[in-house]
Structure formats: structure tokens, C-alpha cells
Scaffold this motif. Sequence first.
Motif, short mmCIF file in Angstrom:
data_model
loop_
_atom_site.label_atom_id
_atom_site.label_comp_id
_atom_site.label_asym_id
_atom_site.label_seq_id
_atom_site.Cartn_x
_atom_site.Cartn_y
_atom_site.Cartn_z
N ILE A 323 14.81 19.01 -10.23
CA ILE A 323 13.56 18.44 -10.76
C ILE A 323 12.78 17.75 -9.64
CG2 ILE A 323 12.61 16.67 -12.29
CD1 ILE A 323 14.83 17.36 -14.27
N THR A 324 13.51 17.05 -8.77
CA THR A 324 12.86 16.40 -7.62
C THR A 324 12.21 17.45 -6.72
OG1 THR A 324 14.49 14.60 -7.67
CG2 THR A 324 13.24 14.89 -5.64
N LYS A 325 12.92 18.57 -6.52
CA LYS A 325 12.36 19.65 -5.70
C LYS A 325 11.14 20.27 -6.39
CE LYS A 325 13.50 24.08 -3.53
NZ LYS A 325 14.54 25.13 -3.32
N PHE A 326 11.24 20.43 -7.72
CA PHE A 326 10.11 20.96 -8.49
C PHE A 326 8.87 20.09 -8.30
CE2 PHE A 326 7.93 19.94 -12.53
CZ PHE A 326 7.19 21.10 -12.70
N ALA A 327 9.05 18.77 -8.42
CA ALA A 327 7.94 17.84 -8.26
C ALA A 327 7.38 17.93 -6.84
CB ALA A 327 8.39 16.42 -8.56
N GLN A 328 8.27 18.07 -5.85
CA GLN A 328 7.84 18.16 -4.46
C GLN A 328 7.05 19.44 -4.20
OE1 GLN A 328 8.75 15.53 -2.05
NE2 GLN A 328 6.93 16.52 -1.20
N VAL A 329 7.50 20.54 -4.82
CA VAL A 329 6.81 21.83 -4.65
C VAL A 329 5.40 21.74 -5.24
CG1 VAL A 329 6.76 24.23 -5.44
CG2 VAL A 329 8.86 23.26 -4.51
N ALA A 399 7.46 31.28 -2.76
CA ALA A 399 8.40 32.05 -1.97
C ALA A 399 9.65 32.44 -2.76
CB ALA A 399 8.80 31.26 -0.72
N ASP A 400 9.96 31.69 -3.77
CA ASP A 400 11.10 32.00 -4.64
C ASP A 400 10.70 32.87 -5.81
OD1 ASP A 400 12.86 30.44 -3.08
OD2 ASP A 400 12.22 28.61 -4.12
N ASN A 401 9.48 33.41 -5.77
CA ASN A 401 8.95 34.29 -6.82
C ASN A 401 8.87 33.58 -8.17
OD1 ASN A 401 7.84 36.82 -7.49
ND2 ASN A 401 9.79 37.50 -8.39
N MET A 402 8.50 32.29 -8.15
CA MET A 402 8.37 31.52 -9.37
C MET A 402 7.07 30.73 -9.37
SD MET A 402 12.19 30.04 -10.28
CE MET A 402 12.42 29.19 -8.72
N THR A 403 6.47 30.62 -10.56
CA THR A 403 5.33 29.71 -10.75
C THR A 403 5.90 28.31 -10.98
OG1 THR A 403 5.30 30.03 -13.14
CG2 THR A 403 4.00 31.57 -11.81
N PHE A 404 4.98 27.32 -11.07
CA PHE A 404 5.44 25.96 -11.36
C PHE A 404 6.24 25.93 -12.66
CE2 PHE A 404 1.41 24.21 -9.08
CZ PHE A 404 2.02 24.45 -7.85
N ALA A 405 5.67 26.57 -13.70
CA ALA A 405 6.33 26.56 -15.01
C ALA A 405 7.66 27.31 -14.97
CB ALA A 405 5.41 27.18 -16.06
N ASP A 406 7.68 28.42 -14.22
CA ASP A 406 8.93 29.19 -14.09
C ASP A 406 10.03 28.33 -13.47
OD1 ASP A 406 7.76 31.44 -15.14
OD2 ASP A 406 7.29 32.32 -13.18
N ARG A 407 9.65 27.56 -12.47
CA ARG A 407 10.64 26.74 -11.75
C ARG A 407 11.25 25.69 -12.70
NH1 ARG A 407 12.06 25.85 -6.57
NH2 ARG A 407 10.46 27.29 -5.81
N TYR A 408 10.39 25.03 -13.48
CA TYR A 408 10.92 24.01 -14.38
C TYR A 408 11.69 24.64 -15.53
CZ TYR A 408 11.37 19.70 -16.97
OH TYR A 408 11.90 18.61 -17.62
#
Length: 485
Positions: A323-329, A399-408
Motif C-alpha cells: 500500500i505504501t508503494k501504491f501511494a508512492q507510485v 511498468a508492471d502493466n497495472m493502472t493505479f486501480a489495478d495495483r490497489y
Amino acid sequence: MTGLFGTLGTATRGMNANQNALQTSGHNIANINTDGYSRQRVHMQTEQPYKMTGVGMIGMGVKTAGVDRIVDNFIRTQTRDAYSKYQFFNQKAEALGQLEQFMNEPSKTGIINSLSVMNDSWAKLSSNPELATSKTLVVENSNSFTDMINQTTTQINQLKNEVIDNIEKSALDFNEKLKELEILNNQIYDLASQNTVPNDLLDTRDSLLKDLSGLAEVTAEFDMYGRVSSLKIGDKTGTEVLTLDSRKEISVVTGGTDPSNTISLGGKAQEKVTIGGALPLGTIVIADTSTNPAGYQNVTVNQGQIGGYKEAAKEIDASLKEITKFAQVVADTINTAYKAESGADFFTFDANGKMAVNQSLRDNPSTLVAGKKDATGVVQPGDGSLAHDIGQLFGKKDADNMTFADRYNSIVTKNGISKQQADNTANAQLTVLNQLEYKNESISGVNINEEVSDVMRFSQAFQANARVIQTISEMLDTLINRTGV
């Protein structure tokens, strides 16, 4: 001895044996609702017969050879193992369930919805770049998003600390029960060394072992007296914490940082000791306080409540980092685009890692830049191209082939799958545990109908032997008082 006095002795022994059997049946009935009690049976043997010359072997009655405790040690070992596994998955599922609640997805008040609202406000700003209300909405909605991120990470951090506290409490409980088992060993020896089978103490021993297995997987070995001669955490190659001569306490790494070099000695929160190394929070160790800093031996706990809490803490920590990485991205992606045109970051992080909208924008949302600089380095009025581009970033894959929503969503899904697996395994293990406990109860449990039947049977045998004594008494009276000169 034969004759009337021999018969009198035979009947007396019969009365004594059946009286012991009646006492044992009464003991069983009295303990029918006692948790962990194993029914007992008097073991009767034929008394050594008397050899009479010219006649042969004359029976001398019955004797009480002992009181047997009806148990199946194999079933009890299996039950302890199943109980340990059930507690592992149950505690893990419970902790991950709380994590699932904090993530609060899917929900109209969750992070994904907040992310969508923030995206919409950028899109509206691109259409109305000069409208102060649109700029305020971007700042306020973005601020709501950061508040939600910060609240979620704070809750997860608190959950992690609670899990570590539970490991600490479980370790303290384990040590207390281990101390009880050590005392019980001495009590068992005191009785067993006097050729007395301490059945009720052995029941207490088995109950303690089950309680210990619920906290951590344990392997027990017994000596000829019924004492626990060796208790190890884990399998036969695990760490030995109890012998006939020694007992070791387990301690927990509970320092404020991960890894940490501070332990709660023996699981006592008020007794903190520094060790010569840094270990992950929740690690179980056996500390050696003869040195400063204290030495330690790692203890592997893979089952029981402690194992479940440890596994949950590991997954909670992994989710927190994601989650911290998600927020940072999210912050880095938007900051890169925004700073190129405005010269300042849109999102900032403080020393504690808390995410926020730039303070200057919160103080004055009208300074928000919505367009791009032209060739002269000036943003022209009515230009909402920057807001449009930032709005497009929400649907762009990284780069990980994910949108913000996908990542969370990936973070939420991982936890959901792990929680579901823990729930399913806990339910399956509970079924196995219930079957084993039912089987153990069918072997060791008190059957009231059987006991009442035994009371009647032993009572009748007692009365019959008493009748024999009465008859012998009458015969002796006739022999002594009514015969002779």
C-alpha cells in the motif's frame, strides 16, 4: 489357607475388590462433566490359588491389581496436532479478516472509489481550467484520497502491533503452562514412585499438553512414571524447552522497529532486554541473559496461535509495504507530470511517511496549474491540457502493466485469497479436530448408562460376598458355640 477362615478371607477380598470398583464408578459419574477427564476401570485379577494335597488348586478369590485409565495415546497425540493446526489457521484468518475490513473494498467509501473521484475532478478541471471551484475540487478530493491512505496505513500499523502483542501474550501463556507442567511432573513422580498410578494427574498432564499445542506445535516424550521427560517446540528435531532437569522460557522480539534488537523476556511486556542482533518483530527466541547484550537461540514456530499470529504479521507487513508503494507510485506519477509544468510537487510525504497534498495548494487552491507552458514558458488562460494529461494517467498502465486501480485491487485480492484459504483450511481442520475429539470421547468419556449398570453389578457382587461372610459367620457360630462337650 483353606477351611472356613480361608473362605472368609476369599469373601473379604471379594468385598474389597467390588467396593473399589464401586468407588471408581462413583468417581467416573462425579466427573462426567469434567473437561479432560478420562474414565477409569478397576483391574481385577484372580488371587494366587492354594494347592491342597490330594485335592488340587483351591481358588482364593480376587484382588485389585490396579485402576486403569482408559485412553488411546495415539488419538490424543493426533488431537493435539489437529488442534495446533486449527489454531494456526483460525488466528491467521481472524487477523487477515481485520486487515480486509481496513482495506474496505469494494465500497463506496474505499480507496478505489476515492481514486475514481480524484480522477473525475482532474477531468472536470481540464474542461474548466479557469474555474476556481474545479481547482478546489481537485485539491479537496486529492486531500481526501491522502487522508484515506494515511488512515488505512495507520490502522494496518495498529493491527500489526496488536498481532505482535498477541504473540507476546501467547508466549507468556505458554511459559506459564510450561511451569505448571514442570510442577506436575514432580507430583506425578511422587505418586508413581510409591507404586500408585496418578490417573487424575495424567489427565491434567494431557490437558496441559493440549493447551500448549494450541499455542505452538509441541512434541512430547514420556518416561516410565508418566512424566513429560522431553517437550520440544516443533517436531522431534525442534527446540527442547522442558526436560526432567530444566525448563526454558520463550521470549518475543517486540521492539518498535523491524528488524529489532529488543525482546520481551518470557513474554513479559514490562521486562525488556536487548539482544546481540536484529530480528523481525514477532520472532520467538530463547534468551541467554548471562551476557550483555543477551545471546539468543531462534525458535521455529509453524503452528498454534503463535504460528498463526506470526504468519499473519508477515502478510500484514507485506500488505502495508504494498500500500505504501501504491501511494508512492500514484504520487510519483502525478508529481512528475505536475512538476514539469509548475515547478513544484503536487503530493508530498513527511518524515513519518504520511502522504499529503502540497501545503501551498491546500492553502490556496487557485494556484493549481491546469495547463502546460507554451514556447514562452507561460501557461495560457483556458489551457487545461495538463489536467487532461494527469487525468489520463489514472488509466495508464505502468511498468508492471497495472493502472493505479489495478495495483490497489491486486493488494486487496491477495489478502482476500489468503483470508479465504485460511478460513477454508481452518474449517477443514476443525472438522478433523471434531472427529478426533469425538473418537477420543467415545474411548475415554464417561457413559452414564454404562456406569449405572456397573454400579448395580458391583453392588450385587458386594452384597453376594457379604452374604458369604454372613454364612461363614453363622457356620463359625455353630462350630464354636453349638458343638463340643
